[in-house]
Motif scaffolding. Structure first.
Motif, PDB file in Angstrom:
ATOM      1  N   HIS A 127       0.801  -1.231   0.000  1.00  0.00           N
ATOM      2  CA  HIS A 127       0.000   0.000   0.000  1.00  0.00           C
ATOM      3  C   HIS A 127       0.835   1.284   0.000  1.00  0.00           C
ATOM      4  CE1 HIS A 127      -3.419  -2.575   0.299  1.00  0.00           C
ATOM      5  NE2 HIS A 127      -2.979  -3.083   1.435  1.00  0.00           N
ATOM      6  N   CYS A 128       1.359   1.734   1.133  1.00  0.00           N
ATOM      7  CA  CYS A 128       2.154   2.971   1.200  1.00  0.00           C
ATOM      8  C   CYS A 128       1.402   4.150   0.571  1.00  0.00           C
ATOM      9  CB  CYS A 128       3.515   2.770   0.533  1.00  0.00           C
ATOM     10  SG  CYS A 128       4.575   1.618   1.437  1.00  0.00           S
ATOM     11  N   VAL A 129       0.165   4.339   1.025  1.00  0.00           N
ATOM     12  CA  VAL A 129      -0.679   5.417   0.512  1.00  0.00           C
ATOM     13  C   VAL A 129      -0.357   6.744   1.192  1.00  0.00           C
ATOM     14  CG1 VAL A 129      -3.071   6.220   0.271  1.00  0.00           C
ATOM     15  CG2 VAL A 129      -2.525   3.782  -0.028  1.00  0.00           C
ATOM     16  N   HIS A 130      -0.163   6.722   2.526  1.00  0.00           N
ATOM     17  CA  HIS A 130      -0.018   7.949   3.305  1.00  0.00           C
ATOM     18  C   HIS A 130       1.418   8.057   3.821  1.00  0.00           C
ATOM     19  CE1 HIS A 130      -4.329   8.560   3.097  1.00  0.00           C
ATOM     20  NE2 HIS A 130      -4.468   7.285   3.377  1.00  0.00           N
ATOM     21  N   LEU A 131       2.250   8.708   3.041  1.00  0.00           N
ATOM     22  CA  LEU A 131       3.673   8.840   3.350  1.00  0.00           C
ATOM     23  C   LEU A 131       4.042  10.311   3.480  1.00  0.00           C
ATOM     24  CD1 LEU A 131       5.147   6.398   0.665  1.00  0.00           C
ATOM     25  CD2 LEU A 131       4.506   5.826   3.014  1.00  0.00           C
ATOM     26  N   ASP A 132       4.992  10.598   4.370  1.00  0.00           N
ATOM     27  CA  ASP A 132       5.572  11.938   4.365  1.00  0.00           C
ATOM     28  C   ASP A 132       6.830  11.923   3.501  1.00  0.00           C
ATOM     29  OD1 ASP A 132       7.685  10.897   5.965  1.00  0.00           O
ATOM     30  OD2 ASP A 132       6.645  11.432   7.808  1.00  0.00           O
ATOM     31  N   GLU A 133       7.405  13.086   3.285  1.00  0.00           N
ATOM     32  CA  GLU A 133       8.537  13.183   2.364  1.00  0.00           C
ATOM     33  C   GLU A 133       9.727  12.350   2.833  1.00  0.00           C
ATOM     34  OE1 GLU A 133      10.559  13.677  -0.844  1.00  0.00           O
ATOM     35  OE2 GLU A 133       8.515  14.439  -0.631  1.00  0.00           O
ATOM     36  N   GLU A 134       9.937  12.304   4.155  1.00  0.00           N
ATOM     37  CA  GLU A 134      11.024  11.492   4.696  1.00  0.00           C
ATOM     38  C   GLU A 134      10.843  10.026   4.331  1.00  0.00           C
ATOM     39  OE1 GLU A 134      12.539   9.791   9.037  1.00  0.00           O
ATOM     40  OE2 GLU A 134      10.985  11.347   8.953  1.00  0.00           O
ATOM     41  N   GLU A 135       9.599   9.557   4.353  1.00  0.00           N
ATOM     42  CA  GLU A 135       9.347   8.139   4.066  1.00  0.00           C
ATOM     43  C   GLU A 135       9.492   7.837   2.582  1.00  0.00           C
ATOM     44  OE1 GLU A 135       6.283   6.631   7.439  1.00  0.00           O
ATOM     45  OE2 GLU A 135       5.550   8.276   6.172  1.00  0.00           O
ATOM     46  N   PHE A 136       9.082   8.752   1.704  1.00  0.00           N
ATOM     47  CA  PHE A 136       9.344   8.570   0.276  1.00  0.00           C
ATOM     48  C   PHE A 136      10.832   8.368   0.033  1.00  0.00           C
ATOM     49  CE2 PHE A 136       5.160  10.513  -0.788  1.00  0.00           C
ATOM     50  CZ  PHE A 136       4.784   9.653  -1.807  1.00  0.00           C
ATOM     51  N   ALA A 137      11.629   9.253   0.601  1.00  0.00           N
ATOM     52  CA  ALA A 137      13.084   9.168   0.413  1.00  0.00           C
ATOM     53  C   ALA A 137      13.640   7.882   1.005  1.00  0.00           C
ATOM     54  CB  ALA A 137      13.755  10.383   1.050  1.00  0.00           C
ATOM     55  N   LEU A 138      13.118   7.506   2.171  1.00  0.00           N
ATOM     56  CA  LEU A 138      13.594   6.302   2.861  1.00  0.00           C
ATOM     57  C   LEU A 138      13.370   5.053   2.017  1.00  0.00           C
ATOM     58  CD1 LEU A 138      14.808   5.396   5.587  1.00  0.00           C
ATOM     59  CD2 LEU A 138      12.460   5.159   6.443  1.00  0.00           C
ATOM     60  N   LEU A 139      12.193   4.936   1.413  1.00  0.00           N
ATOM     61  CA  LEU A 139      11.895   3.768   0.585  1.00  0.00           C
ATOM     62  C   LEU A 139      12.869   3.660  -0.578  1.00  0.00           C
ATOM     63  CD1 LEU A 139       7.984   4.004   0.485  1.00  0.00           C
ATOM     64  CD2 LEU A 139       9.337   2.240   1.627  1.00  0.00           C
ATOM     65  N   GLY A 140      13.168   4.777  -1.210  1.00  0.00           N
ATOM     66  CA  GLY A 140      14.106   4.761  -2.320  1.00  0.00           C
ATOM     67  C   GLY A 140      15.529   4.447  -1.887  1.00  0.00           C
ATOM     68  N   GLU A 141      15.952   5.045  -0.784  1.00  0.00           N
ATOM     69  CA  GLU A 141      17.316   4.819  -0.286  1.00  0.00           C
ATOM     70  C   GLU A 141      17.520   3.373   0.140  1.00  0.00           C
ATOM     71  OE1 GLU A 141      17.561   7.618   2.848  1.00  0.00           O
ATOM     72  OE2 GLU A 141      17.558   9.378   1.523  1.00  0.00           O
ATOM     73  N   GLN A 142      16.517   2.788   0.781  1.00  0.00           N
ATOM     74  CA  GLN A 142      16.652   1.420   1.291  1.00  0.00           C
ATOM     75  C   GLN A 142      16.504   0.358   0.209  1.00  0.00           C
ATOM     76  OE1 GLN A 142      13.567   1.373   4.357  1.00  0.00           O
ATOM     77  NE2 GLN A 142      15.172   1.224   5.895  1.00  0.00           N
ATOM     78  N   GLY A 143      15.823   0.704  -0.886  1.00  0.00           N
ATOM     79  CA  GLY A 143      15.520  -0.314  -1.899  1.00  0.00           C
ATOM     80  C   GLY A 143      14.369  -1.211  -1.498  1.00  0.00           C
ATOM     81  N   THR A 144      13.478  -0.697  -0.655  1.00  0.00           N
ATOM     82  CA  THR A 144      12.331  -1.472  -0.198  1.00  0.00           C
ATOM     83  C   THR A 144      11.342  -1.688  -1.339  1.00  0.00           C
ATOM     84  OG1 THR A 144      12.560  -0.513   2.004  1.00  0.00           O
ATOM     85  CG2 THR A 144      10.430  -1.520   1.485  1.00  0.00           C
ATOM     86  N   GLY A 145      10.735  -2.870  -1.408  1.00  0.00           N
ATOM     87  CA  GLY A 145       9.695  -3.145  -2.378  1.00  0.00           C
ATOM     88  C   GLY A 145       8.354  -2.633  -1.879  1.00  0.00           C
ATOM     89  N   VAL A 146       7.547  -2.097  -2.794  1.00  0.00           N
ATOM     90  CA  VAL A 146       6.209  -1.607  -2.467  1.00  0.00           C
ATOM     91  C   VAL A 146       5.203  -2.254  -3.415  1.00  0.00           C
ATOM     92  CG1 VAL A 146       4.680   0.415  -2.501  1.00  0.00           C
ATOM     93  CG2 VAL A 146       6.968   0.593  -1.496  1.00  0.00           C
ATOM     94  N   ALA A 147       4.098  -2.740  -2.852  1.00  0.00           N
ATOM     95  CA  ALA A 147       3.003  -3.272  -3.660  1.00  0.00           C
ATOM     96  C   ALA A 147       1.926  -2.203  -3.784  1.00  0.00           C
ATOM     97  CB  ALA A 147       2.429  -4.526  -3.021  1.00  0.00           C
ATOM     98  N   HIS A 148       1.701  -1.750  -5.001  1.00  0.00           N
ATOM     99  CA  HIS A 148       0.673  -0.742  -5.282  1.00  0.00           C
ATOM    100  C   HIS A 148      -0.640  -1.484  -5.544  1.00  0.00           C
ATOM    101  CE1 HIS A 148      -1.316   2.786  -6.669  1.00  0.00           C
ATOM    102  NE2 HIS A 148      -1.225   2.529  -7.962  1.00  0.00           N
ATOM    103  N   CYS A 149      -1.666  -1.195  -4.740  1.00  0.00           N
ATOM    104  CA  CYS A 149      -2.942  -1.918  -4.798  1.00  0.00           C
ATOM    105  C   CYS A 149      -4.090  -0.940  -5.027  1.00  0.00           C
ATOM    106  CB  CYS A 149      -3.162  -2.692  -3.501  1.00  0.00           C
ATOM    107  SG  CYS A 149      -1.813  -3.802  -3.030  1.00  0.00           S
ATOM    108  N   PRO A 150      -4.184  -0.352  -6.211  1.00  0.00           N
ATOM    109  CA  PRO A 150      -5.163   0.717  -6.409  1.00  0.00           C
ATOM    110  C   PRO A 150      -6.612   0.279  -6.247  1.00  0.00           C
ATOM    111  CG  PRO A 150      -4.156   0.076  -8.494  1.00  0.00           C
ATOM    112  CD  PRO A 150      -3.374  -0.585  -7.425  1.00  0.00           C
ATOM    113  N   GLY A 151      -6.947  -0.948  -6.661  1.00  0.00           N
ATOM    114  CA  GLY A 151      -8.327  -1.401  -6.553  1.00  0.00           C
ATOM    115  C   GLY A 151      -8.808  -1.475  -5.122  1.00  0.00           C
ATOM    116  N   ALA A 152      -8.028  -2.103  -4.256  1.00  0.00           N
ATOM    117  CA  ALA A 152      -8.396  -2.217  -2.843  1.00  0.00           C
ATOM    118  C   ALA A 152      -8.371  -0.861  -2.156  1.00  0.00           C
ATOM    119  CB  ALA A 152      -7.460  -3.187  -2.136  1.00  0.00           C
ATOM    120  N   ASN A 153      -7.416  -0.022  -2.503  1.00  0.00           N
ATOM    121  CA  ASN A 153      -7.335   1.297  -1.872  1.00  0.00           C
ATOM    122  C   ASN A 153      -8.544   2.155  -2.196  1.00  0.00           C
ATOM    123  OD1 ASN A 153      -3.721   1.525  -2.393  1.00  0.00           O
ATOM    124  ND2 ASN A 153      -4.870   0.528  -0.772  1.00  0.00           N
ATOM    125  N   LEU A 154      -9.096   2.006  -3.390  1.00  0.00           N
ATOM    126  CA  LEU A 154     -10.317   2.706  -3.744  1.00  0.00           C
ATOM    127  C   LEU A 154     -11.520   2.117  -3.017  1.00  0.00           C
ATOM    128  CD1 LEU A 154      -9.930   3.225  -7.604  1.00  0.00           C
ATOM    129  CD2 LEU A 154      -9.781   4.974  -5.830  1.00  0.00           C
TER     130      LEU A 154
END
Length: 438
Positions: A253-280
């Motif tokens: 999900h990762c729907v509600h992130l602050d700027e620090e968390e956006f940067a953190l995900l990229g720096e760490q190389g963390t995988g994110v699953a984007h689930c637009p159908g369920a989020n809607l």
């Protein structure tokens, strides 16, 4: 086997497609070319008039929830969990878990998904793996961990050490099974249902064995607020503090992130699953997919669970991923070739699958053959656009996993489809009666 005469989308080069053949041998792609000679003992699979591409990858699903489909509508996440999903999961017997898993996996396979990252419930995980082994999908899964949280039913509220010990035994039994098709993922549900001891224990277990970590993060605004009240940090930031992040982690999900968390995900190389159908469906919001990609985050697509999406269709997720983000970022924010990458090799990379998601020699022989039978795929044009914006599960003609045909001419080969449906209906009726659902 040779898959003969289709239009190939190798996904190894953006925007490239051509007429050709694909040779499969020993579970791998052995050749890709315009006209491959048939060798002794090889079978030909006719793909003329069809599109041939890597099998689709889903980076977050819950097949064990399949029996609750169409019975948990009109709720936001936390109410959805406490009023419907947790009571449902607590009520399941082992046989019902098996029936739910088979129903979900059959839908995935016949819809062209060849690889999936799944989260089970707290019990009967053996049945989930048994279903995956039987049906022939490439499947990463693990029992769910829950040792805390408001509204958690007693059957789901676990002892921390006992839960982690059970996961270790499951991983040792199933990781690498079925010729490597099955893998184990350590799966604490989310911050609000896990103590710090559970989260740190999950990290230690995953690191000890080299298993994936899989959890939910920043899905719902109220969930994110509660995590911040409890920890003083954003959801992703707190998980990172606990050691949950990096290439061995997938966050759904990762729907509600602050700027620090956006940067953190990229720096760490963390995988994110984007689930637009369920989020809607759960009114959770729209994750900033263009923002994630711009920061170099490894992203895949996932349908999430049948009760919060009502379908496990990668086509539904692709169409949403290719359209939703124009609202914030403008027309063409995510082009169809990028969407197709998210549903193939990018999704595989996000969940740590090597050499999965492209038609290239040496890569896994996971393929889908799409027949442009839906009217919306006519009259041709860019094949990526036709798939992302015009196709649906009804376009799936053949599916191959690890070199084995599992769907041929739209028919599931690895288990009787009518038996799966019959057993699922009977199990769903029993669970609904037990829970006094109307």
């Amino acid at each position: 086997m040779i898959i003969r005469g289709g239009t190939l989308l190798p996904m190894s080069e953006r925007g490239r497609w051509f007429a050709g053949d694909v040779r499969l041998a020993a579970g791998r792609i052995a050749g890709v070319g315009e006209r491959l000679a048939l060798r002794a003992g090889e079978e030909e699979l006719d793909a003329s008039g069809c599109l041939v591409l890597p099998g689709f990858v889903q980076a977050h699903v819950h097949v064990v929830q399949a029996l609750a489909r169409h019975r948990a509508d009109g709720l936001e996440l936390l109410d959805w969990l406490t009023r419907r999903i947790w009571p449902y999961e607590a009520a399941l017997t082992e046989d019902e878990v098996f029936d739910a898993a088979r129903l979900g996996i059959a839908e995935l396979l016949t819809g062209g998904t060849t690889s999936a990252l799944d989260m089970g419930t707290t019990h009967s995980q053996e049945a989930v793996f048994a279903a995956a082994e039987q049906l022939g999908i490439r499947f990463t899964s693990g029992k769910c961990h829950m040792d805390d949280g408001l509204g958690v039913p007693p059957r789901l509220h676990e002892d921390t050490e006992a839960s982690l010990s059970a996961a270790e035994a499951l991983g040792q039994r199933w990781h690498g099974a079925a010729g490597g098709r099955l893998r184990y993922a350590v799966a604490p549900r989310f911050v609000l249902s896990c103590t710090p001891a559970m989260l740190s224990g999950a990290v230690a277990l995953a690191q000890q064995h080299g298993w994936l970590l899989h959890t939910h993060a920043a899905e719902n605004r109220r969930e994110t607020e509660l995590v911040r009240e409890q920890t003083g940090k954003g959801n992703v930031a707190f998980l990172a503090e606990m050691g949950i992040g990096g290439p061995g982690t997938v966050l759904a999900h990762c729907v509600h992130l602050d700027e620090e968390e956006f940067a953190l995900l990229g720096e760490q190389g963390t995988g994110v699953a984007h689930c637009p159908g369920a989020n809607l469906k759960l009114a959770s919001g729209i994750a900033d997919l263009p923002g994630l990609l711009a920061r170099g985050v490894r992203v895949g697509l996932g349908a999430d669970g049948p009760p919060c999406n009502n379908r496990l269709s990668i086509f539904h997720e692709m169409a949403l991923a290719g359209t939703l983000h124009t609202l914030r970022h403008g027309a063409g924010a995510i082009d169809p070739w990028t969407v197709l990458e998210l549903a193939t090799w990018r999704g595989a990379r996000a969940m740590g699958l090597e050499q999965v998601g492209r038609l290239a020699p040496g890569w896994a022989a996971d393929l889908v053959v799409l027949e442009p039978s839906p009217w919306a795929m006519e009259p041709g044009g860019d094949p990526a656009a036709a798939i992302v914006f015009g196709a649906g599960p009804e376009a799936v003609r053949h599916v191959i996993v690890d070199g084995q045909l599992v769907v041929r001419d739209r028919t599931l080969l690895t288990a009787p489809a009518e038996e799966i449906r019959r057993r699922a209906r009977a199990s769903a009726a029993r669970v609904a009666a037990r829970l006094e659902w109307s």
